[in-house]
Scaffold this motif. Structure first.
Motif, PDB file in Angstrom:
ATOM      1  N   ARG B  39      54.194  25.608 -12.816  1.00 31.33           N
ATOM      2  CA  ARG B  39      54.760  26.929 -12.309  1.00 31.33           C
ATOM      3  C   ARG B  39      55.682  26.533 -10.967  1.00 31.33           C
ATOM      4  O   ARG B  39      55.694  25.644 -10.285  1.00 31.33           O
ATOM      5  N   THR B  40      56.814  27.346 -10.923  1.00 31.96           N
ATOM      6  CA  THR B  40      57.744  27.318  -9.841  1.00 31.96           C
ATOM      7  C   THR B  40      57.180  27.344  -8.366  1.00 31.96           C
ATOM      8  O   THR B  40      56.354  28.281  -8.270  1.00 31.96           O
ATOM      9  N   GLN B  41      57.548  26.428  -7.672  1.00 28.52           N
ATOM     10  CA  GLN B  41      56.842  26.292  -6.079  1.00 28.52           C
ATOM     11  C   GLN B  41      58.075  26.669  -5.142  1.00 28.52           C
ATOM     12  O   GLN B  41      59.037  26.066  -5.487  1.00 28.52           O
ATOM     13  N   ASP B  42      57.609  27.372  -4.018  1.00 29.86           N
ATOM     14  CA  ASP B  42      58.758  27.187  -3.042  1.00 29.86           C
ATOM     15  C   ASP B  42      57.598  27.758  -1.744  1.00 29.86           C
ATOM     16  O   ASP B  42      56.806  27.689  -1.910  1.00 29.86           O
ATOM     17  N   ILE B  43      58.635  27.815  -0.691  1.00 31.75           N
ATOM     18  CA  ILE B  43      58.003  28.222   0.613  1.00 31.75           C
ATOM     19  C   ILE B  43      58.724  29.453   1.258  1.00 31.75           C
ATOM     20  O   ILE B  43      59.713  29.605   0.786  1.00 31.75           O
ATOM     21  N   GLY B  70      56.799  36.759 -10.009  1.00 34.97           N
ATOM     22  CA  GLY B  70      58.137  37.795 -10.652  1.00 34.97           C
ATOM     23  C   GLY B  70      59.034  36.908 -11.597  1.00 34.97           C
ATOM     24  O   GLY B  70      59.986  37.555 -11.913  1.00 34.97           O
ATOM     25  N   LEU B  71      58.625  35.959 -11.983  1.00 40.23           N
ATOM     26  CA  LEU B  71      59.720  35.229 -12.640  1.00 40.23           C
ATOM     27  C   LEU B  71      59.045  35.250 -14.236  1.00 40.23           C
ATOM     28  O   LEU B  71      57.875  35.367 -14.449  1.00 40.23           O
ATOM     29  N   SER B  81      63.042  28.938 -13.632  1.00 40.25           N
ATOM     30  CA  SER B  81      64.253  29.425 -14.081  1.00 40.25           C
ATOM     31  C   SER B  81      65.405  28.811 -13.474  1.00 40.25           C
ATOM     32  O   SER B  81      65.388  28.559 -12.267  1.00 40.25           O
ATOM     33  N   LEU B  82      66.414  28.140 -14.345  1.00 35.50           N
ATOM     34  CA  LEU B  82      67.406  27.339 -14.155  1.00 35.50           C
ATOM     35  C   LEU B  82      68.315  27.985 -13.258  1.00 35.50           C
ATOM     36  O   LEU B  82      68.808  27.406 -12.356  1.00 35.50           O
ATOM     37  N   ASP B  83      68.731  29.358 -13.357  1.00 35.45           N
ATOM     38  CA  ASP B  83      69.532  29.997 -12.393  1.00 35.45           C
ATOM     39  C   ASP B  83      68.973  29.997 -11.008  1.00 35.45           C
ATOM     40  O   ASP B  83      69.643  29.671 -10.070  1.00 35.45           O
ATOM     41  N   ARG B  84      67.725  30.137 -10.740  1.00 36.03           N
ATOM     42  CA  ARG B  84      67.088  30.360  -9.749  1.00 36.03           C
ATOM     43  C   ARG B  84      67.150  29.045  -8.905  1.00 36.03           C
ATOM     44  O   ARG B  84      67.703  28.923  -7.676  1.00 36.03           O
ATOM     45  N   GLU B  85      66.831  27.968  -9.699  1.00 33.01           N
ATOM     46  CA  GLU B  85      66.730  26.511  -8.957  1.00 33.01           C
ATOM     47  C   GLU B  85      68.225  26.031  -8.655  1.00 33.01           C
ATOM     48  O   GLU B  85      68.312  25.337  -7.664  1.00 33.01           O
ATOM     49  N   THR B  86      69.172  26.425  -9.552  1.00 30.84           N
ATOM     50  CA  THR B  86      70.562  25.681  -9.126  1.00 30.84           C
ATOM     51  C   THR B  86      70.869  26.441  -7.980  1.00 30.84           C
ATOM     52  O   THR B  86      71.769  25.875  -7.220  1.00 30.84           O
ATOM     53  N   MET B  87      70.596  27.794  -7.752  1.00 27.51           N
ATOM     54  CA  MET B  87      71.234  28.253  -6.747  1.00 27.51           C
ATOM     55  C   MET B  87      70.767  28.090  -5.322  1.00 27.51           C
ATOM     56  O   MET B  87      71.074  27.623  -4.546  1.00 27.51           O
TER      57      MET B  87
END
Lengths: 146, 118
Positions: B39-43, B70-71, B81-87
């Motif tokens: 799962r995508t992780q972030d703060i 919401g992904l 999501s590749l777009d989200r992570e590259t951004m």
């Protein structure tokens, strides 16, 4: 974890994706292989990715890294044989044909393998970009004192 | 705080710590782009920055990591999501550069005081 640790995360992905590309290439190369040392046609290989587990370390080490446990690399956990049955084609002249004249071919779809290869290449490229980003950040840090 | 440090330096330190931490999470997300069930992780950057500013003793940051909602999830349970992570990668890189540049300015300020503005 410091910025050098981040390099390790992406390096693990580079290793894993390269192995995935290797396995896919092997599948493509052996798409028509009807006999193997183990007997029977070549079986399609599949890689299973897993989030990197902390290796052999004791409780104190795990505890000291507790805050870092969420950011992890990736490893190839195992490479498994595909379960799908071989494709049987009627070729009575073939040396590997059975009594009815049918030859078992590996169940490999070249299009599927090419998509897999593209996926691996793309993920590899992406992680190279991440490594470059980390490298740039480290060298910027070194610029503070100049 | 000693006389060599300006208040801004401490703030920038927190900022750089957080940006580096986020970079670590983005790198982890990118490394696990093909891992089933990851799962995508972030703060939440704003919240963590506010929390770091409120802490006066200068203790090390231990940000709260959350799964991103919401992904679009793939059938194998992975939602990177590749777009989200590259951004995010590009963003983090620029933020870090900005932080380092500002920190340099602060240090040069002190240095110019030492050199009596010469």
């Amino acid at each position: 974890m410091n910025l050098f640790g981040v390099l390790d995360i992406n390096a693990s992905a580079l290793t894993a994706e390269r192995e995935r590309a290797e396995v896919t290439a092997s599948n493509l190369a052996n798409a028509e292989t009807t006999s193997t040392p183990g007997g029977g046609p070549y079986k399609k290989q599949l890689v299973v990715f897993e989030t990197e587990r902390p290796g052999r370390e004791d409780f104190a080490q795990t505890l000291s890294r507790f805050g870092d446990l969420h950011a992890r690399g990736v490893t190839v956990e195992k490479v498994v044989d595909d379960k799908s049955p071989p494709v049987r084609r009627y070729e009575p002249g073939h040396p590997d044909a059975d009594a009815d004249g049918y030859v078992s071919f590996p169940n490999i779809n070249p299009a599927e393998e090419m998509v897999n290869l593209m996926g691996a290449a793309q993920a590899y490229q992406l992680n190279v970009s991440a490594v470059q980003a980390t490298k740039a950040m480290i060298s910027e840090t070194l610029q503070i004192l100049t | 705080m000693n006389w060599l440090e300006t208040p801004n330096m401490e703030r920038l330190e927190h900022y750089l710590d957080l940006v580096a931490f986020r970079h670590e999470l983005v790198s982890s997300n990118l490394a696990n782009v093909d891992t089933p069930g990851y799962r995508t992780q972030d703060i939440n950057f704003d919240d963590e920055m506010r929390r770091a500013q409120q802490r006066l003793d200068g203790a090390s940051v231990s940000p709260h990591v959350e799964e991103v909602r919401g992904l679009i999830e793939r059938p194998d349970g992975n939602n990177v999501s590749l777009d989200r992570e590259t951004m995010a990668l590009a963003q983090v890189q620029l933020q870090y550069r900005a932080g380092v540049e500002l920190l340099r300015n602060e240090l040069h300020l002190v240095l110019s005081a030492i050199n009596e503005g010469k």
